[in-house]
Design a protein around this motif. Sequence first.
Motif, PDB file in Angstrom:
ATOM      1  N   GLY A 135      12.437   7.834  16.778  1.00  0.00           N
ATOM      2  CA  GLY A 135      11.400   8.907  15.331  1.00  0.00           C
ATOM      3  C   GLY A 135      11.221   8.546  14.014  1.00  0.00           C
ATOM      4  O   GLY A 135      11.617   8.995  12.841  1.00  0.00           O
ATOM      5  N   SER A 136      11.192   6.695  13.798  1.00  0.00           N
ATOM      6  CA  SER A 136      10.904   6.356  12.514  1.00  0.00           C
ATOM      7  C   SER A 136       9.973   5.366  12.648  1.00  0.00           C
ATOM      8  O   SER A 136      10.010   4.901  13.368  1.00  0.00           O
ATOM      9  CB  SER A 136      12.466   5.989  11.899  1.00  0.00           C
ATOM     10  OG  SER A 136      12.907   4.542  12.817  1.00  0.00           O
ATOM     11  N   ASP A 137       9.593   5.030  11.629  1.00  0.00           N
ATOM     12  CA  ASP A 137       9.298   3.540  11.217  1.00  0.00           C
ATOM     13  C   ASP A 137       9.686   2.764  10.865  1.00  0.00           C
ATOM     14  O   ASP A 137      10.444   2.611   9.929  1.00  0.00           O
ATOM     15  CB  ASP A 137       7.857   3.372   9.857  1.00  0.00           C
ATOM     16  CG  ASP A 137       7.257   3.945  10.357  1.00  0.00           C
ATOM     17  OD1 ASP A 137       6.675   4.909  11.782  1.00  0.00           O
ATOM     18  OD2 ASP A 137       6.411   5.157   9.260  1.00  0.00           O
ATOM     19  N   VAL A 157      17.052 -12.361  -0.193  1.00  0.00           N
ATOM     20  CA  VAL A 157      16.114 -11.556   0.509  1.00  0.00           C
ATOM     21  C   VAL A 157      15.966 -10.190  -0.154  1.00  0.00           C
ATOM     22  O   VAL A 157      16.785  -9.228  -0.420  1.00  0.00           O
ATOM     23  CB  VAL A 157      15.917 -11.333   1.645  1.00  0.00           C
ATOM     24  CG1 VAL A 157      14.905 -10.704   2.460  1.00  0.00           C
ATOM     25  CG2 VAL A 157      16.070 -12.820   2.480  1.00  0.00           C
ATOM     26  N   VAL A 158      14.339  -9.833  -0.431  1.00  0.00           N
ATOM     27  CA  VAL A 158      13.960  -8.431  -2.109  1.00  0.00           C
ATOM     28  C   VAL A 158      12.801  -8.223  -1.522  1.00  0.00           C
ATOM     29  O   VAL A 158      11.904  -9.207  -0.553  1.00  0.00           O
ATOM     30  CB  VAL A 158      13.737  -9.317  -3.135  1.00  0.00           C
ATOM     31  CG1 VAL A 158      13.445  -7.665  -4.215  1.00  0.00           C
ATOM     32  CG2 VAL A 158      14.297  -9.832  -3.564  1.00  0.00           C
ATOM     33  N   VAL A 159      13.112  -6.868  -0.574  1.00  0.00           N
ATOM     34  CA  VAL A 159      12.456  -6.364   0.538  1.00  0.00           C
ATOM     35  C   VAL A 159      12.238  -5.267  -0.492  1.00  0.00           C
ATOM     36  O   VAL A 159      12.423  -4.357  -0.878  1.00  0.00           O
ATOM     37  CB  VAL A 159      12.503  -5.751   1.505  1.00  0.00           C
ATOM     38  CG1 VAL A 159      11.301  -4.821   1.889  1.00  0.00           C
ATOM     39  CG2 VAL A 159      13.456  -6.701   2.538  1.00  0.00           C
ATOM     40  N   THR A 160      10.004  -5.599  -1.139  1.00  0.00           N
ATOM     41  CA  THR A 160       9.870  -3.807  -2.034  1.00  0.00           C
ATOM     42  C   THR A 160       9.039  -3.231  -0.834  1.00  0.00           C
ATOM     43  O   THR A 160       7.828  -3.910  -0.544  1.00  0.00           O
ATOM     44  CB  THR A 160       8.942  -4.273  -2.902  1.00  0.00           C
ATOM     45  OG1 THR A 160       9.604  -6.267  -4.159  1.00  0.00           O
ATOM     46  CG2 THR A 160       8.480  -3.724  -4.175  1.00  0.00           C
ATOM     47  N   TYR A 161       9.011  -2.061  -1.201  1.00  0.00           N
ATOM     48  CA  TYR A 161       8.343  -1.026  -0.829  1.00  0.00           C
ATOM     49  C   TYR A 161       7.661   0.139  -1.501  1.00  0.00           C
ATOM     50  O   TYR A 161       8.261   0.177  -2.429  1.00  0.00           O
ATOM     51  CB  TYR A 161       8.359  -0.783   0.356  1.00  0.00           C
ATOM     52  CG  TYR A 161      10.087   0.650   0.216  1.00  0.00           C
ATOM     53  CD1 TYR A 161      10.194   1.303  -0.393  1.00  0.00           C
ATOM     54  CD2 TYR A 161      11.529  -0.006  -0.003  1.00  0.00           C
ATOM     55  CE1 TYR A 161      10.862   2.287  -0.776  1.00  0.00           C
ATOM     56  CE2 TYR A 161      12.542   0.374  -0.459  1.00  0.00           C
ATOM     57  CZ  TYR A 161      12.608   1.011  -0.435  1.00  0.00           C
ATOM     58  OH  TYR A 161      13.275   2.107  -1.036  1.00  0.00           O
ATOM     59  N   LEU A 162       6.343   0.298  -0.924  1.00  0.00           N
ATOM     60  CA  LEU A 162       6.112   1.996  -1.974  1.00  0.00           C
ATOM     61  C   LEU A 162       7.538   3.248  -2.161  1.00  0.00           C
ATOM     62  O   LEU A 162       7.356   3.071  -1.373  1.00  0.00           O
ATOM     63  CB  LEU A 162       4.609   2.142  -1.204  1.00  0.00           C
ATOM     64  CG  LEU A 162       3.736   1.547  -0.558  1.00  0.00           C
ATOM     65  CD1 LEU A 162       2.602   2.144  -0.184  1.00  0.00           C
ATOM     66  CD2 LEU A 162       2.920   1.312  -2.263  1.00  0.00           C
ATOM     67  N   THR A 163       6.968   3.121  -3.346  1.00  0.00           N
ATOM     68  CA  THR A 163       8.059   4.349  -3.877  1.00  0.00           C
ATOM     69  C   THR A 163       7.328   5.681  -2.902  1.00  0.00           C
ATOM     70  O   THR A 163       8.374   6.699  -2.582  1.00  0.00           O
ATOM     71  CB  THR A 163       8.134   5.104  -5.231  1.00  0.00           C
ATOM     72  OG1 THR A 163       6.069   5.246  -5.560  1.00  0.00           O
ATOM     73  CG2 THR A 163       7.898   3.870  -6.420  1.00  0.00           C
ATOM     74  N   ALA A 164       6.329   6.066  -1.392  1.00  0.00           N
ATOM     75  CA  ALA A 164       5.899   6.888  -1.393  1.00  0.00           C
ATOM     76  C   ALA A 164       6.324   7.484  -0.162  1.00  0.00           C
ATOM     77  O   ALA A 164       6.520   8.525   0.415  1.00  0.00           O
ATOM     78  CB  ALA A 164       4.564   7.255  -1.081  1.00  0.00           C
ATOM     79  N   SER A 166       9.945   7.041   2.176  1.00  0.00           N
ATOM     80  CA  SER A 166      10.755   7.157   2.026  1.00  0.00           C
ATOM     81  C   SER A 166      11.507   6.193   2.650  1.00  0.00           C
ATOM     82  O   SER A 166      11.776   6.939   3.940  1.00  0.00           O
ATOM     83  CB  SER A 166      10.903   8.917   2.960  1.00  0.00           C
ATOM     84  OG  SER A 166      12.019   9.536   2.974  1.00  0.00           O
ATOM     85  N   LEU A 167      12.880   6.048   2.708  1.00  0.00           N
ATOM     86  CA  LEU A 167      13.796   4.963   2.947  1.00  0.00           C
ATOM     87  C   LEU A 167      14.942   5.651   3.804  1.00  0.00           C
ATOM     88  O   LEU A 167      15.261   6.639   3.083  1.00  0.00           O
ATOM     89  CB  LEU A 167      14.089   3.622   1.721  1.00  0.00           C
ATOM     90  CG  LEU A 167      15.426   2.514   3.030  1.00  0.00           C
ATOM     91  CD1 LEU A 167      14.452   1.740   3.893  1.00  0.00           C
ATOM     92  CD2 LEU A 167      15.651   2.025   2.202  1.00  0.00           C
ATOM     93  N   ARG A 204      14.824   1.161   7.624  1.00  0.00           N
ATOM     94  CA  ARG A 204      14.330   3.164   8.915  1.00  0.00           C
ATOM     95  C   ARG A 204      14.197   3.417   7.725  1.00  0.00           C
ATOM     96  O   ARG A 204      13.627   4.169   6.499  1.00  0.00           O
ATOM     97  CB  ARG A 204      14.558   3.373   9.852  1.00  0.00           C
ATOM     98  CG  ARG A 204      15.433   2.668  10.951  1.00  0.00           C
ATOM     99  CD  ARG A 204      16.277   3.838  11.268  1.00  0.00           C
ATOM    100  NE  ARG A 204      17.534   2.465  13.265  1.00  0.00           N
ATOM    101  CZ  ARG A 204      16.251   2.747  13.988  1.00  0.00           C
ATOM    102  NH1 ARG A 204      15.478   3.197  13.517  1.00  0.00           N
ATOM    103  NH2 ARG A 204      16.599   1.830  15.122  1.00  0.00           N
ATOM    104  N   PHE A 205      12.084   4.026   7.552  1.00  0.00           N
ATOM    105  CA  PHE A 205      11.238   4.921   7.023  1.00  0.00           C
ATOM    106  C   PHE A 205      11.363   6.044   8.033  1.00  0.00           C
ATOM    107  O   PHE A 205      11.314   5.664   9.065  1.00  0.00           O
ATOM    108  CB  PHE A 205      10.587   4.625   6.420  1.00  0.00           C
ATOM    109  CG  PHE A 205      10.638   2.962   5.219  1.00  0.00           C
ATOM    110  CD1 PHE A 205      10.948   3.471   4.869  1.00  0.00           C
ATOM    111  CD2 PHE A 205      10.943   1.687   6.300  1.00  0.00           C
ATOM    112  CE1 PHE A 205      11.147   2.461   3.108  1.00  0.00           C
ATOM    113  CE2 PHE A 205      10.905   0.472   5.537  1.00  0.00           C
ATOM    114  CZ  PHE A 205      10.739   1.094   3.693  1.00  0.00           C
ATOM    115  N   ALA A 206      11.078   7.115   7.272  1.00  0.00           N
ATOM    116  CA  ALA A 206      10.606   8.569   7.576  1.00  0.00           C
ATOM    117  C   ALA A 206       9.163   7.952   8.424  1.00  0.00           C
ATOM    118  O   ALA A 206       8.505   7.296   7.987  1.00  0.00           O
ATOM    119  CB  ALA A 206       9.870   9.201   6.467  1.00  0.00           C
ATOM    120  N   PRO A 207       9.483   9.018   8.926  1.00  0.00           N
ATOM    121  CA  PRO A 207       7.983   8.278  10.588  1.00  0.00           C
ATOM    122  C   PRO A 207       6.729   8.964   9.839  1.00  0.00           C
ATOM    123  O   PRO A 207       6.515   9.729   8.904  1.00  0.00           O
ATOM    124  CB  PRO A 207       7.839   9.219  11.463  1.00  0.00           C
ATOM    125  CG  PRO A 207       8.870  10.493  11.181  1.00  0.00           C
ATOM    126  CD  PRO A 207       9.718  10.385   9.880  1.00  0.00           C
ATOM    127  N   GLY A 208       5.552   7.676   9.805  1.00  0.00           N
ATOM    128  CA  GLY A 208       4.437   8.180   9.209  1.00  0.00           C
ATOM    129  C   GLY A 208       4.382   7.664   7.613  1.00  0.00           C
ATOM    130  O   GLY A 208       2.937   7.864   7.302  1.00  0.00           O
TER     131      GLY A 208
END
Length: 573
Positions: A135-137, A157-164, A166-167, A204-208
């Motif tokens: 149930g997560s990405d 190690v720096v991981v950057t992701y879209l603000t949209a 949801s981590l 882990r990010f919110a699914p989708g």
Amino acid sequence: MITQWLLSLLSLSLLFAPFVGLPQTKSYDAERFDVAITIESDGTLLVTETLVFRFTGGPFTYAFRNLPTEKTDGIEVVSASFDGVMLPRGEDAGQVEVEGEDPLAITWHFAPTSDSTHTLGLTYRVRGVMFQDSGSDLLRWQALPEAHDYTIARSRVVVTYLTAASLLDSRVTYGSAQVEGDSSEVTFTTQDLGADEFFVFELRFAPGSLVSTAPQWQVAQEQTQALRAGWGRWALPSAGAALLIFGLGLAAVVTYQKRFQAPAGAESFTANRPPSDRLPAFAGVLAQQGSLQYGWDYALGSLFQLAQRGLVSIEERATNTWFRKHTYVLRLNTLPAHLDPHEQAVIQVFFGTKQGLAQEMPVHTLQNSLQRRVKFFTDELKKEITGLGFFDAERQRGRNILFGWGWVLILLSPALAVAGLLLLMRSAIGPWPVLIAASMFFVGFVAMILGATTPTLSDGWINESASWVAFKKYLRNVTKGRESLAYAAGFSEYLPYAAALGLADVWATYLKRHEDFEIPAWFTGLNATASGSHAGFIVMIAAINASGASSGASASAAGAAAGAAGGGASGAG
């Protein structure tokens, strides 16, 4: 003054001479190994690695990085740099080499360097690394190589992701590192890593949020797992089918072969003389239970029997060549009008030439076309013994059927096994067809064995065959010292039979140890002494037999980071 200066120079040269030409020691370590990861909108990773190597000693001419592509949909190298300078593709100094698929191997080539510090940069894009899980990405990534023989002072190690996106969670699942994060970035820091030390992290990010469809490798993995889940219900049916095929097949071939067995109550032969006055070639075929594969042995036995009858004689002669001091010559003394067909063929084997029959034939020339001539003899012998009723046509047909089915099953079974293995990842049945293939192979193997043991002789010849088999055993026991000859002159009478029964070599060896035998009248040796004649006679037997063996005419002579993407290897040299 000049003399003192030269002596001082010589002393200095001797002092430093032991150090001249010694190879420099070399080592290296990483002052830092930093990784910047950007998660793009489709879940693709854009990875930039910055590796600062401190080289001690040298020289060093290359560095490498291996990127495994497992659990990804592919890795594409974007660029590589050396001390901030982008490198073109190639294999020379100042170039970067990219090759392979899994792992993808990157090699920096640079001019020889020693006792220096250099910065290596690498940017690559990883597709299909994020996948759907519980149930997560999920991003499970190993940023540092698991195989490196150098220490790493510090790593960030720096991981950057879209603000949209949801981590939901960030953690280190293997190794150790400090974790810090905000709304669009997670940082992992560690230091003082020894050789082959690394860490694995998960985000882990919110699914989708980042993955709308599963990556290709995950789809393939789930399909394989679904197939394997169904393999269990095919195990018992497949094993049952394999046992059924083996049981029914074994019963079928055994029952079929019993139809052609020799009649019960066949007599056994225990006497120490030839069972009958059969010609040696016939005796050889009977001792081999009807087999015609030993044509050279049958021909050699027939030759010695013709010599006993005075048709052929053998003479040892001196030669003048440096490589051959003596030879043996076969001489055709007479050719009666009435000889059995196979005896006429024997004359062709040993005296036949393109111009006709030769009066004399040196043994060392026999190898020319001997295999073809022995086949002619075997064909004639087969016609003759077939006419005498040696063979039972029904038994021959049964033997051939057993051989045929044996070959069919043996050849089909690996084809079925290969087909099963090729379909292993695509079939819900799984690997179980291999069991059926194995059962077919064993049934075929048993059929071949039963075919080889099926007698082809007719009932009228079965008893005499057993007698000649026993006589062959008796002769072999004589050569091993387990039994003795029935009478002194027995060796001369037994020689044609020993040769036809495939015992020419062991009979010659036996005669070496028993020189009390009488040289037959059809042999003339060079040495007039008894010991010389005996030695010449023994060598003659071995020489003629070796002619058939070397030509191929004698059958008897042929005789922890598990589950994470990333990682790989790194180093320099």
